[in-house]
Design an enzyme around this catalytic site. Structure first.
Site, mmCIF file in Angstrom:
data_model
loop_
_atom_site.group_PDB
_atom_site.id
_atom_site.type_symbol
_atom_site.label_atom_id
_atom_site.label_comp_id
_atom_site.label_asym_id
_atom_site.label_seq_id
_atom_site.Cartn_x
_atom_site.Cartn_y
_atom_site.Cartn_z
ATOM 1 C CE1 TYR A 24 -3.121 -2.778 -0.071
ATOM 2 C CE2 TYR A 24 -3.912 -2.245 2.067
ATOM 3 C CZ TYR A 24 -3.961 -3.136 1.175
ATOM 4 O OH TYR A 24 -4.777 -3.848 0.932
ATOM 5 C CE LYS A 52 1.263 -17.242 -3.335
ATOM 6 N NZ LYS A 52 0.599 -18.668 -3.239
ATOM 7 C CG ASP A 65 -1.771 -20.010 -1.571
ATOM 8 O OD1 ASP A 65 -1.194 -19.678 -0.543
ATOM 9 O OD2 ASP A 65 -1.481 -20.622 -2.476
ATOM 10 C CG ASP A 103 -7.174 -4.716 3.542
ATOM 11 O OD1 ASP A 103 -7.959 -4.590 4.237
ATOM 12 O OD2 ASP A 103 -7.131 -3.930 2.656
ATOM 13 C CG ASP A 109 -12.453 -7.050 6.193
ATOM 14 O OD1 ASP A 109 -12.043 -6.561 7.223
ATOM 15 O OD2 ASP A 109 -12.856 -6.445 4.954
#
Ligand code: NAD
Length: 361
Positions: A143, A194, A226, A250, A254
């Protein structure tokens, strides 16, 4: 001796003032039982600040936050300010506050309460007993990495670019929060990356592995993002504390939150380096559709106050007592509209607060 804590209150907009009023009453009740004294300073943020001063984060507010031991925020935003230029929007005030206080770690618990188990979209046997804390890096990663933007290539084609980058110091400081959070919980930490594809993730994994030597009481594991996403919905009970970067956090926070199924119940904490005040706030927004109608669920705000006591003010006993009162209020069947189910007692925001106070007393 009475312990003193200075708290900046940021009621913000929409349902903010209603829910923060309940949290303040609860904190006052807890203070008298635990020999604590809270000094509250109220300051403006978001739309309320724009109306009063023309800007979403007045300098005075940031100064008040910096001079306090912790910040309790409700929520910001609303239709009234939606069409202002970006710099004057309520959300800009929130981002400026996070930057101004150097809040690099976001802690989001996802706890499935037995009383609300039917609110989850997953089967009760899958989510029963879920108690996860996601520690997300908040100020780095893709970000913020440079270069970023939409550029034109030599052939005149547009190309969008973002850069995922983490330095060792950025990884180490969030890893430290992850390890220390796991120590305060069950001692299990899962780092999500990852590393099979991304170099930045390989460095992340290497640093976590090295730092684990300093935390022999924490059991560290690693998962690719994943697989972590899959495991979160397949068998969420295997997780206790998860630490991860900005982008993965992020999304996973959620997903973890939705295991619980109820937005009005979810608190969060954003922390900076040691000695600086953290910000404690519900995950939900300002709910302008129900503002001023005494319909808001104040429990996410009250649980944010409990997180403030545990993670910001080092008052775990007081935190536990608030959490217990929330459990009891649900055990007794009291529900605001967002968590209502057949056979339960419907209450508004104020009455929910009154019942909590009775239980604490
Ligand atoms: P929201 O979370 O405010 O509301 C989504 C839905 O959930 C609404 O139907 C609302 O009534 C309900 N809801 C939320 N909190 C509730 C509570 N405590 N009790 C009962 N019901 C509750 O999200 P939104 O509608 O997308 O956004 C509304 C405003 O909030 C926007 O201006 C947005 O920018 C802002 N927002 C602020 C924050 C923040 O302050 N951190 C976070 C998200 C959204």
């Amino acid at each position: 001796m009475t312990k003193q804590h200075r708290i900046t209150l940021l009621p913000g907009d929409g349902i903010g003032p209603e829910i923060i009023a309940v949290a303040v009453e609860v904190l006052d009740a807890i203070a008298s039982k635990h020999d604590l004294k809270f000094t509250f300073t109220e300051a403006l943020i978001g739309g309320a600040a724009i109306d009063e001063t023309g800007e979403p984060l007045p300098e005075e507010t940031l100064t008040a936050c910096r001079h306090s031991d912790a910040v309790l925020l409700a929520a910001i935003g609303g239709y009234k300010w939606d069409n202002l230029p970006r710099q004057q929007r309520p959300e800009t005030g929130l981002l400026a506050m996070r930057a101004g206080l150097g809040l690099f770690a976001n802690l989001r618990p996802a706890t499935v309460l037995p009383q609300l188990i039917d609110a989850s979209s997953l089967k009760p046997e899958v989510v029963e007993g879920v108690d996860i804390m996601v520690v997300r890096e908040l100020t780095g990663g893709i970000y913020f990495g440079q270069p970023k933007g939409i550029f034109e290539t030599e052939t005149g084609e547009q190309r969008g670019v973002n850069t995922m980058a983490y330095s060792v110091s950025e990884i180490d400081r969030i890893a430290k929060v992850g390890f220390e959070t796991a120590q305060k919980r069950s001692g299990k930490l899962c780092s999500v990356d990852k590393a099979n594809v991304l170099d930045v993730s390989q460095l992340w994994r290497d640093r976590l592995t090295i730092m684990a030597q300093d935390y022999p009481d924490v059991e560290l594991s690693h998962l690719y993002v994943d697989n972590a996403a899959m495991q979160l919905v397949r068998a969420p009970k295997q997780f206790d504390t998860i630490v991860t970067g900005n982008l993965f956090g992020d999304i996973l926070s959620d997903a973890a939150a939705m295991l619980t199924g109820s937005i009005g119940m979810l608190p969060s904490a954003s922390l900076g380096s040691a000695g600086t005040p953290g910000v404690y706030e519900p995950v939900h927004g300002s709910a302008p559709d129900i503002a001023g109608q005494d319909k808001a669920n104040p429990l996410a705000q009250v649980l944010s106050a409990a997180m403030m006591l545990r993670y910001g003010l080092n008052e775990p006993d007081a935190a536990r007592e608030i959490e217990l009162a929330v459990h009891q209020v649900l055990d007794r069947g009291y529900r605001t509209g967002d968590i209502m189910s057949p056979g339960m007692k419907a209450v508004g925001c104020k009455e929910m607060g009154e019942v909590l106070l009775k239980l604490i007393d």
